[in-house]
Design a protein around this motif. Structure first.
Motif, PDB file in Angstrom:
ATOM      1  N   VAL A  75       0.844  -1.199   0.000  1.00 49.77           N
ATOM      2  CA  VAL A  75       0.000   0.000   0.000  1.00 49.77           C
ATOM      3  C   VAL A  75       0.879   1.249   0.000  1.00 49.77           C
ATOM      4  CG1 VAL A  75      -1.710   1.331   1.307  1.00 49.77           C
ATOM      5  CG2 VAL A  75      -1.862  -1.168   1.231  1.00 49.77           C
ATOM      6  N   ALA A  76       0.508   2.228  -0.838  1.00 50.85           N
ATOM      7  CA  ALA A  76       1.148   3.548  -0.850  1.00 50.85           C
ATOM      8  C   ALA A  76       0.040   4.590  -0.865  1.00 50.85           C
ATOM      9  CB  ALA A  76       2.039   3.701  -2.075  1.00 50.85           C
ATOM     10  N   ILE A  77      -0.007   5.421   0.171  1.00 53.45           N
ATOM     11  CA  ILE A  77      -1.041   6.459   0.262  1.00 53.45           C
ATOM     12  C   ILE A  77      -0.360   7.818   0.265  1.00 53.45           C
ATOM     13  CG2 ILE A  77      -3.016   7.347   1.525  1.00 53.45           C
ATOM     14  CD1 ILE A  77      -3.319   4.656   2.873  1.00 53.45           C
ATOM     15  N   GLU A  78      -0.732   8.655  -0.707  1.00 58.42           N
ATOM     16  CA  GLU A  78      -0.175  10.007  -0.791  1.00 58.42           C
ATOM     17  C   GLU A  78      -0.914  10.889   0.203  1.00 58.42           C
ATOM     18  OE1 GLU A  78       0.007  14.063  -1.635  1.00 58.42           O
ATOM     19  OE2 GLU A  78      -1.785  12.958  -2.237  1.00 58.42           O
ATOM     20  N   ASN A  79      -0.162  11.601   1.029  1.00 64.34           N
ATOM     21  CA  ASN A  79      -0.758  12.514   1.991  1.00 64.34           C
ATOM     22  C   ASN A  79       0.347  13.379   2.572  1.00 64.34           C
ATOM     23  OD1 ASN A  79      -2.766  13.238   4.424  1.00 64.34           O
ATOM     24  ND2 ASN A  79      -3.859  11.966   2.950  1.00 64.34           N
ATOM     25  N   PRO A  80       0.092  14.660   2.829  1.00 66.18           N
ATOM     26  CA  PRO A  80       1.108  15.490   3.476  1.00 66.18           C
ATOM     27  C   PRO A  80       1.352  15.031   4.911  1.00 66.18           C
ATOM     28  CG  PRO A  80      -0.609  16.827   2.434  1.00 66.18           C
ATOM     29  CD  PRO A  80      -1.105  15.413   2.454  1.00 66.18           C
ATOM     30  N   VAL A  81       2.391  15.601   5.525  1.00 66.64           N
ATOM     31  CA  VAL A  81       2.627  15.355   6.942  1.00 66.64           C
ATOM     32  C   VAL A  81       1.387  15.811   7.703  1.00 66.64           C
ATOM     33  CG1 VAL A  81       4.052  15.928   8.934  1.00 66.64           C
ATOM     34  CG2 VAL A  81       5.106  15.631   6.678  1.00 66.64           C
ATOM     35  N   MET A  82       0.891  14.978   8.599  1.00 66.12           N
ATOM     36  CA  MET A  82      -0.384  15.261   9.259  1.00 66.12           C
ATOM     37  C   MET A  82      -0.233  16.150  10.494  1.00 66.12           C
ATOM     38  SD  MET A  82      -2.349  11.607   9.085  1.00 66.12           S
ATOM     39  CE  MET A  82      -2.483  10.689   7.547  1.00 66.12           C
ATOM     40  N   ASN A  83      -1.329  16.832  10.811  1.00 67.00           N
ATOM     41  CA  ASN A  83      -1.346  17.611  12.043  1.00 67.00           C
ATOM     42  C   ASN A  83      -1.594  16.698  13.244  1.00 67.00           C
ATOM     43  OD1 ASN A  83      -4.270  17.352  12.496  1.00 67.00           O
ATOM     44  ND2 ASN A  83      -4.535  18.814  10.818  1.00 67.00           N
ATOM     45  N   ASP A  84      -1.471  17.249  14.433  1.00 61.31           N
ATOM     46  CA  ASP A  84      -1.577  16.438  15.641  1.00 61.31           C
ATOM     47  C   ASP A  84      -2.968  15.838  15.827  1.00 61.31           C
ATOM     48  OD1 ASP A  84      -2.433  19.123  16.034  1.00 61.31           O
ATOM     49  OD2 ASP A  84      -2.310  18.900  18.204  1.00 61.31           O
ATOM     50  N   LEU A  85      -4.003  16.566  15.404  1.00 64.46           N
ATOM     51  CA  LEU A  85      -5.364  16.048  15.550  1.00 64.46           C
ATOM     52  C   LEU A  85      -5.558  14.799  14.692  1.00 64.46           C
ATOM     53  CD1 LEU A  85      -7.256  19.456  15.259  1.00 64.46           C
ATOM     54  CD2 LEU A  85      -6.492  18.305  17.355  1.00 64.46           C
ATOM     55  N   ALA A  86      -5.028  14.831  13.478  1.00 67.99           N
ATOM     56  CA  ALA A  86      -5.137  13.674  12.588  1.00 67.99           C
ATOM     57  C   ALA A  86      -4.282  12.508  13.097  1.00 67.99           C
ATOM     58  CB  ALA A  86      -4.717  14.065  11.180  1.00 67.99           C
ATOM     59  N   TYR A 137       8.461  22.422  -7.250  1.00 64.37           N
ATOM     60  CA  TYR A 137       8.534  22.190  -5.813  1.00 64.37           C
ATOM     61  C   TYR A 137       7.151  21.792  -5.313  1.00 64.37           C
ATOM     62  CZ  TYR A 137      13.098  24.546  -5.434  1.00 64.37           C
ATOM     63  OH  TYR A 137      14.418  24.891  -5.547  1.00 64.37           O
ATOM     64  N   LYS A 138       7.038  20.627  -4.722  1.00 62.37           N
ATOM     65  CA  LYS A 138       5.829  20.238  -3.985  1.00 62.37           C
ATOM     66  C   LYS A 138       6.159  18.964  -3.215  1.00 62.37           C
ATOM     67  CE  LYS A 138       0.824  19.610  -4.169  1.00 62.37           C
ATOM     68  NZ  LYS A 138       0.711  18.422  -3.305  1.00 62.37           N
ATOM     69  N   ALA A 139       6.502  19.132  -1.944  1.00 65.19           N
ATOM     70  CA  ALA A 139       6.816  17.967  -1.121  1.00 65.19           C
ATOM     71  C   ALA A 139       5.627  17.007  -1.123  1.00 65.19           C
ATOM     72  CB  ALA A 139       7.149  18.398   0.305  1.00 65.19           C
ATOM     73  N   THR A 140       5.900  15.757  -1.445  1.00 66.68           N
ATOM     74  CA  THR A 140       4.857  14.741  -1.560  1.00 66.68           C
ATOM     75  C   THR A 140       5.159  13.627  -0.566  1.00 66.68           C
ATOM     76  OG1 THR A 140       4.613  15.260  -3.916  1.00 66.68           O
ATOM     77  CG2 THR A 140       3.670  13.177  -3.145  1.00 66.68           C
ATOM     78  N   GLY A 141       4.223  13.394   0.344  1.00 68.74           N
ATOM     79  CA  GLY A 141       4.415  12.359   1.358  1.00 68.74           C
ATOM     80  C   GLY A 141       3.756  11.057   0.944  1.00 68.74           C
ATOM     81  N   TRP A 142       4.474   9.936   1.116  1.00 64.52           N
ATOM     82  CA  TRP A 142       3.939   8.610   0.833  1.00 64.52           C
ATOM     83  C   TRP A 142       3.997   7.769   2.107  1.00 64.52           C
ATOM     84  CZ3 TRP A 142       1.385   7.620  -3.467  1.00 64.52           C
ATOM     85  CH2 TRP A 142       1.649   8.378  -4.614  1.00 64.52           C
ATOM     86  N   TYR A 143       2.844   7.284   2.525  1.00 60.81           N
ATOM     87  CA  TYR A 143       2.776   6.345   3.648  1.00 60.81           C
ATOM     88  C   TYR A 143       2.813   4.939   3.043  1.00 60.81           C
ATOM     89  CZ  TYR A 143       1.516  10.344   6.524  1.00 60.81           C
ATOM     90  OH  TYR A 143       1.537  11.554   7.192  1.00 60.81           O
TER      91      TYR A 143
END
Length: 229
Positions: free
Chosen positions: A118-129, A153-159
């Motif tokens: 599994v690879a899920i694209e999402n930015p670094v999450m805030n504390d609530l998330a 430029y667009k930082a892309t986060g992959w979980y």
């Protein structure tokens, strides 16, 4: 050949990249595919499609506006879940909470899907998330489009689960900060407010998707073949 689901994408950019590698790939979203492909399924990704025996799931643009750090100020004031000082125009705090819950629901459904890779694209999450995420969720693997030949430029986060981090394939030399080239590379962050801004900011990057198709698609295919042997 791996059986691959591309979730939460309408552009077809990721689907076509994996198709070019010979995989059995489908995309899904609640909206229609921009390219009119017959390999796109209109559905809510939580309504059963995750259980259809996929070798690899890549989720491109799940709702993240209320989960990311940049959206934290709209969700809560000081501490956690206190009334925000300001809300987006036309939105209530309950709207914010509902959108937050929707984002959490979609992300966690995808992460908990019965799929090995599994690879899920999402930015670094805030504390609530982060407070609502599965306990086995790793830190995101962050990459930039210019690692893959695209001057943006667009930082892309992959979980990631069951997959290796993406390796740069065509790492461009960054322009001098403040130069015209640097401003052009920053164009996604400089987009003015508009009805199309969210859609334009969430489009997949072809170079990055070609790398994902090569690296993750082939990795999934090899592991699938080994399991079937």
């Amino acid at each position: 050949m791996a059986k691959i689901l591309i979730g939460c994408e309408t552009s077809g950019i990721a689907r076509r990249a994996f198709e070019a590698r010979g995989h059995d790939v489908w995309s899904c979203d609640i909206e229609a595919a921009e390219d009119g492909s017959n390999r796109h399924i209109r559905c809510d990704i939580r309504d059963g499609i995750l259980d259809e025996g996929w070798d690899l799931l890549t989720v491109m643009h799940p709702p993240c506006t209320r989960l990311c750090r940049s959206g934290r100020r709209w969700m809560s004031g000081p501490g956690k879940w206190t009334r925000p000082r300001q809300l987006p125009k036309g939105k209530t705090w309950q709207d914010m909470r509902n959108e937050f819950e929707e984002g959490v629901s979609i992300f966690t459904a995808c992460w908990r899907a019965p799929i090995d890779r599994v690879a899920i694209e999402n930015p670094v999450m805030n504390d609530l998330a982060k407070d609502r995420m599965p306990t086995d969720l790793p830190e995101p693997h962050l990459v930039q489009p210019f690692w893959f030949g695209e001057p943006i430029y667009k930082a892309t986060g992959w979980y990631l689960r069951g997959l290796s981090p993406l390796v740069a394939t065509d790492h461009l030399i960054e322009p001098e900060r403040g130069s015209e080239a640097w401003k052009e590379w920053s164009r996604i962050h400089r987009l003015p407010p508009s009805a199309e801004r969210a859609r334009l900011r969430s489009r997949s990057f072809p170079g990055m998707m070609q790398a994902a198709a090569h690296q993750w698609g082939d990795e999934a295919s090899a592991r699938h073949a080994a399991a079937a042997a």
